[in-house]
Scaffold this motif. Structure first.
Motif: not given
Ligand SMILES: *Cc1c(COP(=O)(O)O)cnc(C)c1O
Length: 419
Positions: A58, A60, A79, A102, A197, A199, A202, A238-239, A273-276, A371
């Motif tokens: 992700a 962002k 993502d 997304a 999909h 999500h 987070s 993700g999350g 979709e991992p980010g954090r 973030y």
């Molecule tokens: C923010 C977001 C993520 C990433 O979330 P994390 O908590 O950082 O893993 C994945 N998918 C979507 C659609 C998001 O908005």
């Protein structure tokens, strides 16, 4: 294995003293560990090995081009939630076939840009958006690959600003209404329905919400298939949370152990979709103490990093651990760490017990790799800070500190004000 640790009372990033980076690049500065980024990415890869899957980072959470390039080189997808992020993902070398898109407010230009690039799929958030994508794809003589983002109404038990899967959320389509939306999608000639999909939020620190939400999604997939709608992809979003303080979030391997049995026999292609959980604990924000100020009730440590550099404490009341770059044995003092911004909400830590610090000391704000920089701004006309990637004994500036000329880039003085 932790990349940020002490050797002889000095904080290191991998094999480089943090002080050395601060001296060379200045403060505030974001420092990331190459090793940690890869280790976190590989943890997902190994956990889901055996299941057809794509890991879509992700953007962002962290969209530095060098970090994206590193992930791309190792097979990571993206993502994205804007045309800007799509542009960065492609620039970094992420193949368009590994990019999912997304967001509730995709513009016509952004939709056209993504169709032109040939992304893996659009994660559609409303029927209006579905109609728009169909129309734009028709004009471009293309078929748009799509999934619908469903809202499974699951409480992820996290901060309300980062919960996205509850009924009252602006995201996705209520899962009870999904079938009728899919039936509409199927009738639209320029859409190619590929998946579902979801999500749900987070910084989720338990397995339960993921399992509950996925169960609902898989049962929806079965219903859709029974109506003759092909569902090849399940995008579980993700999350997954990280330890900021004393949380014990599940490891990706625990997540896969809970989830893969649910996917069995379904013949699904999984998207994550991992980010954090990839970049969060791979980065720190290093800041310098400017002044100490004692009020009758409180002691303030005034630092050169502020809410414009790292907004999570101000925005979510988020906790970030703070470590001295040079350990000392001075007495403990409880203080607020505040920045130079003219806002009372400008703090990076409150009522924090730290060994006494003085002017010029360096502090590392931990878990700042997600973030952090991406949410930073020029508020108070502060140039955005530098970013550094450490790899073993070497470090690389991966984004230069902005200068005052960046602050006026794009500004115009109209003729009538020039005389
Ligand atoms: C923010 C977001 C993520 C990433 O979330 P994390 O908590 O950082 O893993 C994945 N998918 C979507 C659609 C998001 O908005």
């Amino acid at each position: 294995m932790h990349a940020f640790k002490y050797k002889n009372s000095e904080l290191y990033a991998e094999d480089v003293p943090v002080r050395k980076i601060a001296e060379a690049v200045g403060t505030p500065v974001y420092i990331y560990s190459h090793d940690t980024l890869l280790r976190h990415f590989n943890a997902y890869r190994e956990a889901f090995n055996g299941q057809p899957h794509t890991i879509c980072f992700a953007l962002k959470a962290n969209s530095n081009l060098a970090i994206l390039r590193l992930l791309a080189r190792n097979g990571c997808g993206a993502d994205v939630v804007s045309g800007g992020e799509l542009h960065l993902a492609l620039k970094a070398g992420i193949p368009s076939g590994k990019i999912v898109y997304a967001g509730v407010g995709k513009t016509e230009n952004e939709i056209a840009q993504a169709l032109k690039a040939g992304i893996l799929m659009f994660n559609i958030e409303s029927s209006d958006e579905m109609l728009a994508i169909n129309e734009i794809a028709g004009r471009m003589k293309k078929k748009a690959p799509i999934a619908l983002r469903v809202n499974p109404d699951i409480d992820p038990e996290t901060h309300p600003y980062i919960s996205t899967g509850l009924k009252e959320s602006k995201f996705g389509i209520p899962i009870e209404e999904a079938l009728e939306h899919y039936q509409l999608a199927r009738k639209l000639p320029n859409l190619n329905v590929l998946g579902i999909h979801k999500h749900i939020g987070s910084q989720i620190t338990t397995i339960r919400p993921f399992v509950d939400a996925l169960q609902k999604v898989i049962s929806l997939a079965k219903t859709l298939r029974s109506h003759g709608i092909a569902i090849d992809y399940i995008d579980m979003g993700g999350g997954l949370g990280i330890p900021y303080r004393n949380e014990h979030p599940p490891h990706p391997s625990e997540l896969s152990k809970a989830i893969l049995p649910l996917m069995k026999d379904g013949n699904f292609n999984l998207i994550l979709e991992p980010g954090r959980s990839i970049s969060g604990n791979a980065g720190v924000l290093v800041t310098k103490v400017l002044y100490i100020k004692k009020h009758p009730q409180k002691e303030f440590v005034i630092i050169d990093g502020g809410m414009n550099d790292l907004i999570r404490p101000s925005l979510y009341n988020a906790y970030h651990n703070v470590l001295p770059v040079k350990k000392n044995n001075r007495k403990k003092v409880v203080s607020d760490l505040v920045g130079p911004i003219c806002e009372s909400g400008d703090f990076l830590a409150k009522n924090r017990e730290l060994n006494k610090v003085s002017r010029g000391d360096l502090l590392a704000v931990m878990s700042a790799g997600a973030y952090g920089f991406t949410m930073s701004s020029n508020y108070n006309s502060r140039p955005r800070v530098a970013e550094v990637l450490v790899k073993g004994r070497e470090f690389f500036v991966i984004r230069e500190r902005e200068t005052y000329s960046d602050l006026i880039r794009g500004s115009r003085i109209p003729e009538f004000l020039k005389q």
